[in-house]
Design a protein around this motif. Structure first.
Motif, short mmCIF file in Angstrom:
data_model
loop_
_atom_site.label_atom_id
_atom_site.label_comp_id
_atom_site.label_asym_id
_atom_site.label_seq_id
_atom_site.Cartn_x
_atom_site.Cartn_y
_atom_site.Cartn_z
N VAL A 1 -0.29 6.25 -11.41
CA VAL A 1 -1.61 6.27 -10.78
C VAL A 1 -2.00 7.70 -10.39
N LEU B 1 -3.57 3.67 -1.07
CA LEU B 1 -3.78 2.95 -2.33
C LEU B 1 -2.98 1.67 -2.36
N GLN B 2 -3.58 0.63 -2.94
CA GLN B 2 -2.86 -0.61 -3.18
C GLN B 2 -2.80 -0.78 -4.69
N THR B 3 -1.58 -0.82 -5.22
CA THR B 3 -1.43 -0.92 -6.67
C THR B 3 -0.13 -1.62 -7.03
N LYS C 1 -4.28 13.87 -1.12
CA LYS C 1 -5.38 14.12 -2.05
C LYS C 1 -5.65 15.61 -2.12
N LEU D 1 -8.77 0.57 -8.68
CA LEU D 1 -7.76 0.56 -7.62
C LEU D 1 -8.37 0.13 -6.30
N ASN D 2 -7.60 -0.58 -5.50
CA ASN D 2 -7.99 -0.90 -4.14
C ASN D 2 -7.53 0.28 -3.30
N TYR D 3 -8.43 0.87 -2.52
CA TYR D 3 -8.11 2.10 -1.79
C TYR D 3 -8.78 2.11 -0.44
N TRP E 1 0.85 -1.19 0.00
CA TRP E 1 0.00 0.00 0.00
C TRP E 1 0.88 1.24 0.00
N LEU F 1 -11.27 6.67 -8.27
CA LEU F 1 -10.43 5.53 -7.91
C LEU F 1 -11.04 4.22 -8.40
#
Length: 170
Positions: free
Chosen positions: A66, A57-59, A7, A24-26, A2, A19
């Motif tokens: 991103v 964020l998980q990416t 923001k 995206l996993n957020y 993560w 998102l």
């Protein structure tokens, strides 16, 4: 892994839409607070963002890619020790999401890194919502709080009674 990202000032729902559009996993830290209703006659619970300027964020993609792709993201939160974007492990993020279940007024993001509190004894929560969580007890504004690590950031949580804490021998 993560990442923590600043923001822009924008409606949280709009940012969540952006998102989701990028798949995206957020995590946007939210909680409930009590406020007077519009008429000013009674209290009601209202959901609000708990840490106003941060998104998690998980990416697997490049973080800068991103940030450029999602309207509403500004810049990565930098690790003060390395100068690189702050990373949070999956385990720490799971712990942080558990912390978010408490009242937002009970959560405070500290400006000092977690390492600053390493001289204090390590404790573990024995029961309740935070059972198994480890951190350090710190006095902040005449109140004892459990300070836990999220990446290298320090998050202070109040409302955990000291009878639920045990010292960890590490």
């Amino acid at each position: 892994m993560w990442y923590i990202v600043y923001k822009r000032k924008m409606n949280a729902e709009r940012l969540e839409d952006n998102l989701r559009a990028e798949k995206l996993n957020y995590c946007i830290p939210k909680g409930y607070v009590e406020r007077l209703n519009e008429e000013g006659t009674e209290m009601e619970e209202v959901e609000e963002v708990a840490i106003r300027n941060l998104v998690f964020l998980q990416t697997d993609r490049s973080l800068q890619e991103v940030i450029n792709a999602v309207d509403g993201l500004n810049a990565p939160f930098l690790d003060t020790m390395t100068g690189r974007p702050a990373e949070v492990s999956d385990e720490e993020m799971e712990r942080f999401i558990r912390i978010l279940k408490v009242h937002p007024a009970d959560i405070k993001l500290l400006s000092a890194p977690y390492a600053r509190f390493s001289d204090r004894p390590k404790v573990r929560v024995r029961a309740g919502l935070f059972e198994g969580m480890e951190g350090r007890v710190v006095r902040i504004r005449r109140d004892r709080k459990l300070v836990v690590a999220v990446g290298r950031m320090a998050i202070a949580v109040s409302g955990i009674h000291r009878s639920l804490l045990e010292i960890v021998n590490k």
